[in-house]
Write a protein that holds these residues in place. Structure first.
Motif, PDB file in Angstrom:
ATOM      1  N   GLU A  25      -7.475  -3.751   3.878  1.00  0.00           N
ATOM      2  CA  GLU A  25      -7.699  -2.304   3.924  1.00  0.00           C
ATOM      3  C   GLU A  25      -6.617  -1.699   4.810  1.00  0.00           C
ATOM      4  O   GLU A  25      -6.551  -1.984   6.001  1.00  0.00           O
ATOM      5  CB  GLU A  25      -9.083  -2.002   4.481  1.00  0.00           C
ATOM      6  N   VAL A  71      -2.789  -2.542  -5.732  1.00  0.00           N
ATOM      7  CA  VAL A  71      -3.673  -1.622  -5.025  1.00  0.00           C
ATOM      8  C   VAL A  71      -4.874  -1.366  -5.923  1.00  0.00           C
ATOM      9  O   VAL A  71      -4.744  -0.840  -7.020  1.00  0.00           O
ATOM     10  CB  VAL A  71      -2.954  -0.300  -4.701  1.00  0.00           C
ATOM     11  N   THR A  99      -8.582   9.445  -0.302  1.00  0.00           N
ATOM     12  CA  THR A  99      -7.897  10.444   0.516  1.00  0.00           C
ATOM     13  C   THR A  99      -8.938  11.392   1.093  1.00  0.00           C
ATOM     14  O   THR A  99      -9.738  11.965   0.341  1.00  0.00           O
ATOM     15  CB  THR A  99      -6.877  11.235  -0.318  1.00  0.00           C
ATOM     16  N   GLU A 117      -7.942   0.185  -4.858  1.00  0.00           N
ATOM     17  CA  GLU A 117      -8.663   1.422  -4.561  1.00  0.00           C
ATOM     18  C   GLU A 117      -7.823   2.306  -3.651  1.00  0.00           C
ATOM     19  O   GLU A 117      -7.076   1.809  -2.810  1.00  0.00           O
ATOM     20  CB  GLU A 117      -9.996   1.128  -3.853  1.00  0.00           C
ATOM     21  N   THR A 118      -7.974   3.612  -3.827  1.00  0.00           N
ATOM     22  CA  THR A 118      -7.323   4.584  -2.950  1.00  0.00           C
ATOM     23  C   THR A 118      -8.294   5.708  -2.648  1.00  0.00           C
ATOM     24  O   THR A 118      -8.949   6.222  -3.559  1.00  0.00           O
ATOM     25  CB  THR A 118      -6.063   5.172  -3.599  1.00  0.00           C
ATOM     26  N   THR A 141      -6.573   5.780   2.635  1.00  0.00           N
ATOM     27  CA  THR A 141      -6.985   4.388   2.781  1.00  0.00           C
ATOM     28  C   THR A 141      -6.809   3.685   1.442  1.00  0.00           C
ATOM     29  O   THR A 141      -7.247   4.198   0.404  1.00  0.00           O
ATOM     30  CB  THR A 141      -8.457   4.285   3.223  1.00  0.00           C
ATOM     31  N   ARG A 142      -6.189   2.508   1.493  1.00  0.00           N
ATOM     32  CA  ARG A 142      -5.950   1.757   0.271  1.00  0.00           C
ATOM     33  C   ARG A 142      -6.422   0.313   0.429  1.00  0.00           C
ATOM     34  O   ARG A 142      -6.227  -0.288   1.476  1.00  0.00           O
ATOM     35  CB  ARG A 142      -4.462   1.783  -0.109  1.00  0.00           C
ATOM     36  N   ALA A 147       0.818  -1.219   0.000  1.00  0.00           N
ATOM     37  CA  ALA A 147       0.000   0.000   0.000  1.00  0.00           C
ATOM     38  C   ALA A 147       0.847   1.262   0.000  1.00  0.00           C
ATOM     39  O   ALA A 147       0.452   2.278  -0.573  1.00  0.00           O
ATOM     40  CB  ALA A 147      -0.929   0.001   1.209  1.00  0.00           C
TER      41      ALA A 147
END
Length: 272
Positions: A138, A161, A166, A163-164, A151-152, A95
């Motif tokens: 997560e 990865v 912020t 999804e990211t 969060t990734r 991550a």
């Protein structure tokens, strides 16, 4: 340990909880139990152990209990089982991209964001009943340089990865490292003098390091008009109120202090 002299922060807090003024928003507070308390109950003259009683009655000795070795959790879990230690470490490494490690900043001001937690991710809706669905983690970080929660979602099967997100102004529970840094800042600040004096009263020792304390606390968010102006950004900044406890000793009342970890400043609330 000698009797506490109540003269500095006002008191050493007894019991299992601390009353907190309404200017703070508490997030995930769990105060640990009293360390070093006598939990044996009874007294030496009140009776014998089961083994002693059996021997006194001529019965055979009770065999000692056997503690079985915990099974090896393995490198990888299955299904929705909690992540193994290996999976958590791998997910955190995957991550934290090189760009994030070079651009982010942790609670001590070092390069790289502050790791907060690694948990098993919820499966996609079409994977709920799929025994072969990929395991995902997560991973959450707090980037002190941007004051952002990152969060990734990491696919542990592919190592990618997926999804990211912020977010700003989102303040999840604090990590152990953040509590330690908050205590370090308070100990070094002139406002920490009373806390150090109370520690000395309780232990006859100087308080010089967070390692001498058992630490817990809560995220603090600013309430307009209810705190010094220096704390107006708490909520946007990462701020904490500490509930310190002398290791194997009493609680110390430090609730009037707020440590802004983003600005690395300490302020005192008006508790009147």
């Amino acid at each position: 340990m000698r009797k506490i002299v109540h003269r500095h922060l006002g008191k050493v807090v007894a019991g299992a909880a601390i009353a907190v003024a309404g200017t703070a928003v508490m997030v995930g507070i769990t105060l640990p139990g009293t360390a070093g308390a006598d939990e044996t109950g009874g007294n030496n003259g009140g009776g014998q152990s089961a083994q002693q009683a059996a021997q006194g009655q001529g019965a055979g000795a009770v065999p000692p209990g056997v503690v079985e070795q915990a099974p090896n959790e393995g490198d990888k879990g299955t299904g929705n089982d909690p992540l193994t230690d290996d999976e958590m470490d791998r997910a955190a490494q995957l991550a934290a991209s090189p760009q994030m490690r070079s651009a982010g900043e942790d609670v001590e001001g070092d390069r790289g964001p502050q790791r907060l937690g690694v948990d098993i991710a919820e499966p996609d809706a079409d994977e709920v009943d799929d025994a072969n669905a990929p395991r995902r983690a997560e991973v959450s970080f707090y980037d002190y340089k941007a004051d952002a929660l990152v969060t990734r979602i990491v696919n542990l099967d592919t190592g990618k990865v997926e999804e990211t997100s912020t977010e700003h102004g989102v303040q999840p529970p604090l990590s152990r490292d953040e509590y330690a840094e908050a205590a370090k800042l308070l100990i070094a600040d002139p406002l920490g003098a009373d806390m150090k004096a109370d520690f000395k009263d309780a232990t006859d020792k100087e308080l010089t390091s967070p390692e001498q304390l058992q630490l817990n606390g809560a995220v603090y968010r600013a309430t307009p008009g209810a705190q010094p102006a220096v704390l107006d950004k708490c909520g946007e900044h990462r701020c904490v109120r500490l509930f310190p406890k002398v290791k194997n000793g009493p609680w110390i009342d430090a609730r009037s202090f707020v440590i802004d970890l983003s600005a690395r400043k300490v302020a005192k609330l008006d508790m009147r």
